[in-house]
Design an enzyme around this catalytic site. Structure first.
Site, PDB file in Angstrom:
ATOM      1  N   HIS A  42       0.595  -1.131  -0.083  1.00 42.87           N
ATOM      2  CA  HIS A  42      -0.179   0.227   0.383  1.00 42.87           C
ATOM      3  C   HIS A  42       0.679   1.092  -0.120  1.00 42.87           C
ATOM      4  CE1 HIS A  42      -3.267   2.782   0.935  1.00 42.87           C
ATOM      5  NE2 HIS A  42      -4.089   2.114   0.429  1.00 42.87           N
ATOM      6  N   ASP A  67      -8.172  -5.147   0.009  1.00 39.99           N
ATOM      7  CA  ASP A  67      -8.678  -6.411  -1.617  1.00 39.99           C
ATOM      8  C   ASP A  67      -7.853  -7.712  -1.201  1.00 39.99           C
ATOM      9  OD1 ASP A  67      -7.912  -3.057  -3.526  1.00 39.99           O
ATOM     10  OD2 ASP A  67      -9.286  -4.256  -3.059  1.00 39.99           O
TER      11      ASP A  67
HETATM   12  C1  SDX Z   1      -6.071   0.235  -3.201  1.00 40.43           C
HETATM   13  O1  SDX Z   1      -4.312   4.388  -2.477  1.00 40.43           O
HETATM   14  C2  SDX Z   1      -5.530   3.855  -1.488  1.00 40.43           C
HETATM   15  O2  SDX Z   1      -5.396   4.262  -0.453  1.00 40.43           O
HETATM   16  C3  SDX Z   1      -6.509   3.003  -2.135  1.00 40.43           C
HETATM   17  C4  SDX Z   1      -7.052   2.042  -1.811  1.00 40.43           C
HETATM   18  C5  SDX Z   1      -8.320   2.926  -1.128  1.00 40.43           C
HETATM   19  O3  SDX Z   1      -8.731   2.926  -0.034  1.00 40.43           O
HETATM   20  O4  SDX Z   1      -8.191   3.208  -2.429  1.00 40.43           O
HETATM   21  O5  SDX Z   1      -6.207   1.414  -0.425  1.00 40.43           O
HETATM   22  C6  SDX Z   1      -7.493   0.907  -2.073  1.00 40.43           C
HETATM   23  O6  SDX Z   1      -5.752   0.351  -4.205  1.00 40.43           O
HETATM   24  C7  SDX Z   1      -5.255  -0.975  -1.992  1.00 40.43           C
HETATM   25  C8  SDX Z   1      -4.387  -1.549  -3.091  1.00 40.43           C
HETATM   26  C9  SDX Z   1      -4.492  -2.754  -3.993  1.00 40.43           C
HETATM   27  N1  SDX Z   1      -3.852  -3.459  -5.343  1.00 40.43           N
HETATM   28  C10 SDX Z   1      -2.655  -3.522  -5.037  1.00 40.43           C
HETATM   29  O7  SDX Z   1      -2.969  -5.519  -3.873  1.00 40.43           O
HETATM   30  C11 SDX Z   1      -1.756  -4.821  -6.414  1.00 40.43           C
HETATM   31  C12 SDX Z   1      -0.691  -4.784  -6.001  1.00 40.43           C
HETATM   32  N2  SDX Z   1       0.003  -3.607  -5.162  1.00 40.43           N
HETATM   33  C13 SDX Z   1       1.384  -3.224  -5.126  1.00 40.43           C
HETATM   34  O8  SDX Z   1       1.070  -2.725  -6.714  1.00 40.43           O
HETATM   35  C14 SDX Z   1       1.895  -2.124  -4.494  1.00 40.43           C
HETATM   36  O9  SDX Z   1       2.494  -2.360  -3.457  1.00 40.43           O
HETATM   37  C15 SDX Z   1       1.115  -0.613  -4.318  1.00 40.43           C
HETATM   38  C16 SDX Z   1       0.516  -0.051  -5.799  1.00 40.43           C
HETATM   39  C17 SDX Z   1      -0.618  -0.891  -3.785  1.00 40.43           C
HETATM   40  C18 SDX Z   1       1.563   0.794  -4.427  1.00 40.43           C
HETATM   41  O10 SDX Z   1       2.582   0.679  -4.720  1.00 40.43           O
HETATM   42  P1  SDX Z   1       3.612   1.822  -4.574  1.00 40.43           P
HETATM   43  O11 SDX Z   1       3.539   2.309  -3.566  1.00 40.43           O
HETATM   44  O12 SDX Z   1       4.157   2.772  -5.346  1.00 40.43           O
HETATM   45  O13 SDX Z   1       4.961   0.662  -4.055  1.00 40.43           O
HETATM   46  P2  SDX Z   1       6.099   0.612  -5.222  1.00 40.43           P
HETATM   47  O14 SDX Z   1       5.633   0.056  -6.156  1.00 40.43           O
HETATM   48  O15 SDX Z   1       6.916   1.271  -5.580  1.00 40.43           O
HETATM   49  O16 SDX Z   1       6.596  -0.860  -4.192  1.00 40.43           O
HETATM   50  C19 SDX Z   1       8.261  -0.318  -2.911  1.00 40.43           C
HETATM   51  C20 SDX Z   1       8.484  -2.128  -3.391  1.00 40.43           C
HETATM   52  C21 SDX Z   1       8.824  -2.193  -4.614  1.00 40.43           C
HETATM   53  O17 SDX Z   1      10.108  -2.855  -4.611  1.00 40.43           O
HETATM   54  P3  SDX Z   1      11.851  -2.255  -4.540  1.00 40.43           P
HETATM   55  O18 SDX Z   1      11.728  -1.458  -5.990  1.00 40.43           O
HETATM   56  O19 SDX Z   1      11.617  -1.666  -3.848  1.00 40.43           O
HETATM   57  O20 SDX Z   1      12.612  -3.392  -5.295  1.00 40.43           O
HETATM   58  O21 SDX Z   1       7.563  -2.951  -2.958  1.00 40.43           O
HETATM   59  C22 SDX Z   1       7.741  -4.086  -4.019  1.00 40.43           C
HETATM   60  C23 SDX Z   1       8.119  -3.061  -5.860  1.00 40.43           C
HETATM   61  O22 SDX Z   1       8.311  -3.922  -6.077  1.00 40.43           O
HETATM   62  N3  SDX Z   1       6.112  -3.693  -3.692  1.00 40.43           N
HETATM   63  C24 SDX Z   1       5.321  -5.450  -4.236  1.00 40.43           C
HETATM   64  C25 SDX Z   1       4.086  -5.217  -4.573  1.00 40.43           C
HETATM   65  N4  SDX Z   1       3.636  -4.321  -4.159  1.00 40.43           N
HETATM   66  C26 SDX Z   1       5.186  -3.639  -3.610  1.00 40.43           C
HETATM   67  N5  SDX Z   1       5.957  -6.433  -4.935  1.00 40.43           N
HETATM   68  C27 SDX Z   1       5.730  -7.878  -4.910  1.00 40.43           C
HETATM   69  N6  SDX Z   1       4.200  -7.952  -4.231  1.00 40.43           N
HETATM   70  C28 SDX Z   1       3.688  -6.660  -4.133  1.00 40.43           C
HETATM   71  N7  SDX Z   1       2.241  -6.648  -4.214  1.00 40.43           N
END
Ligand code: SDX
Length: 429
Positions: free
Chosen positions: A307, A364
């Site tokens: 998140h 989710d």
């Molecule tokens: C919602 O914003 C909100 O409030 C949203 C929400 C709402 O109520 O409106 O809460 C609802 O959208 C919840 C999120 C649902 N999405 C998912 O579950 C999809 C999977 N999660 C991600 O793709 C991710 O965690 C996000 C999109 C939710 C957040 O992404 P960020 O903040 O841009 O973080 P990032 O992509 O920069 O990740 C940081 C690190 C990275 O690794 P490094 O580059 O540091 O090595 O964490 C890793 C990412 O690769 N990472 C994950 C991951 N999520 C982040 N690695 C594996 N699996 C994951 N799910």
């Protein structure tokens, strides 16, 4: 003495005010940065950038706190009705009995759709994704209620638009579901509550009585409350930016629905179940999938994990996980996918990769388990998210309009070709 931030650029020192919110969050107000220095900031995904000051929802990502207008999400999810929470988000206070009765009656009497809208549904192909239908249909509401298009609309017109939206979204959602099942339309029942009416329009048939199951109704009520608002998330920021051009509320919410559809945002609840089903089909080797999620060369992500704000447990995920156990037990359902979800959570939360990045289950991760138990098809999961998020979108749009915020128009850093003279390459006839 108010705090300030000093930046030195090209040898010149600039000073900018620091503002502090009611929960002691601090921000550097850089409204005059470009005018004074010629510089802008750059912040992909606005990870460090505030777009507004808001009094609606407070999140503390480090401590897993979520409050709507100061009320803890745990209390609201347990004790309130969805329409009470919608009223709270939109108008700032919990309604008294008279206010709730007026709000509920007004919404109840706006649930019908213009009959012409049935022709729109007939034009969609079989199997059309309900989010695509919903976004289109919500935007088309502005054509049936042209007074909503007037930027100088009256408070009364704004209130009527708000009530129409809250009233008609469940009707449109149920109709999108019926479009794909081929079942006949069930019209709204004014004698049922908001959630019960939605369930009847979804699962009822004109040829037989429909008994609303109180367990299911309570589960939907709780899930809608948990999704009702979440400060400046992607879809809410979209609603505010679209609304900032003085586009009408229907069009602004239609854009929010489009943004919510993405699998990185609200579309994740559908993606989580598809992921869990794939893991089950694949033989349930959890470590294999955890390794895939950690592998930078693999595009796979653990859906429902991580998140932007919560770097600890999403408080909503905790509540939904508990509710999933309760609902499945009350409905007498054994779902192996729930067991896989719980095991997957344990494996991930014992893995340094996830812990180091603060990747925990989000809203989710478990919600789809409950939707499955309620016989809601996967492509309707994000529609349920939109139903819940609607009052939040409305409240945020209303706050932006009332605060007369400027049109949202970010800057950029240009990296393309410098000036070059036009040379006729002779390729034109
Ligand atoms: C919602 O914003 C909100 O409030 C949203 C929400 C709402 O109520 O409106 O809460 C609802 O959208 C919840 C999120 C649902 N999405 C998912 O579950 C999809 C999977 N999660 C991600 O793709 C991710 O965690 C996000 C999109 C939710 C957040 O992404 P960020 O903040 O841009 O973080 P990032 O992509 O920069 O990740 C940081 C690190 C990275 O690794 P490094 O580059 O540091 O090595 O964490 C890793 C990412 O690769 N990472 C994950 C991951 N999520 C982040 N690695 C594996 N699996 C994951 N799910």
């Amino acid at each position: 003495m108010s705090e300030t931030a000093r930046i030195i650029l090209d040898g010149t020192e600039y000073e900018f005010p620091v503002i502090q919110g009611s929960e002691n969050e601090k921000a550097i107000d850089i409204s005059k940065l470009r005018a004074q220095s010629g510089y802008i900031t750059l912040d992909y995904g606005f990870k460090n950038t505030g777009s507004t000051q808001s009094a609606i929802t407070y999140l503390d990502g480090e401590n897993g706190i979520l409050r709507y207008r100061g009320y803890a999400i745990e209390d609201l999810a347990d004790k309130a009705s969805f329409l009470e929470v919608a009223y709270l988000l939109i108008y700032g206070e919990l309604p008294n009995e008279k206010q709730l009765t007026y709000f509920t009656d007004s919404i109840t009497h706006h649930t019908l759709l213009h009959e012409n809208m049935k022709r729109f549904f007939e034009a969609f192909p079989a199997g059309a994704h309900p989010m695509g239908m919903l976004s289109s249909m919500i935007s088309s509401l502005s054509t049936f209620y042209p007074e909503s298009q007037n930027p100088n609309r009256s408070v009364v017109d704004i209130e009527k638009t708000i009530h129409r939206l809250i009233a008609k979204l469940p009707t449109l959602a149920a109709q999108a579901y019926k479009h794909n099942t081929g079942h006949p339309t069930v019209y709204p029942s004014n004698d049922l509550g908001y959630c019960g009416n939605f369930l009847k329009m979804m699962f009822g048939l004109p040829t037989q009585d429909y008994e609303v199951d109180p367990v299911v109704e309570r589960a939907i009520n709780k899930l809608l409350i948990l999704h009702a608002d979440h400060e400046q998330n992607c879809s809410t920021a979209t609603v505010r930016v679209v609304g900032s051009s003085q586009a009408n509320l229907y069009s602004s919410v239609s854009a929010g629905i489009a943004a919510l559809w993405g699998p990185l945002h609200g579309g994740a609840n559908q993606a989580v179940i598809e992921m869990l089903e794939a893991i089950k089909e694949d033989g349930g080797d959890l470590q294999k999938w955890i390794n895939k999620a950690k592998d930078k060369n693999d595009s796979f992500r653990l859906m429902g994990f991580g998140h932007r704000v919560y770097k600890n447990f999403d408080p909503r995920a905790k509540i939904i996980k508990k509710a999933a156990d309760e609902v499945l037990e009350q409905l007498g359902i054994e779902d192996p996918v729930l067991d896989i979800a719980k095991e997957l959570e344990q494996v991930a939360l014992n893995d340094e990769y996830f812990l180091a990045r603060g990747l925990y289950p989000n809203v989710d991760f478990y919600s789809g388990i409950i939707y499955r138990a309620l016989n809601i098809p996967k492509d309707m999961f994000t529609v349920l998210f939109a139903l819940g998020r609607l009052p939040g979108w409305i409240a945020q749009w209303k706050e932006m309009v009332e605060n007369r915020e400027p049109i949202g128009r970010p800057r950029q850093v240009f990296t393309g070709a410098n000036h070059r003279d036009f040379v006729n390459l002779g390729q034109r006839d």
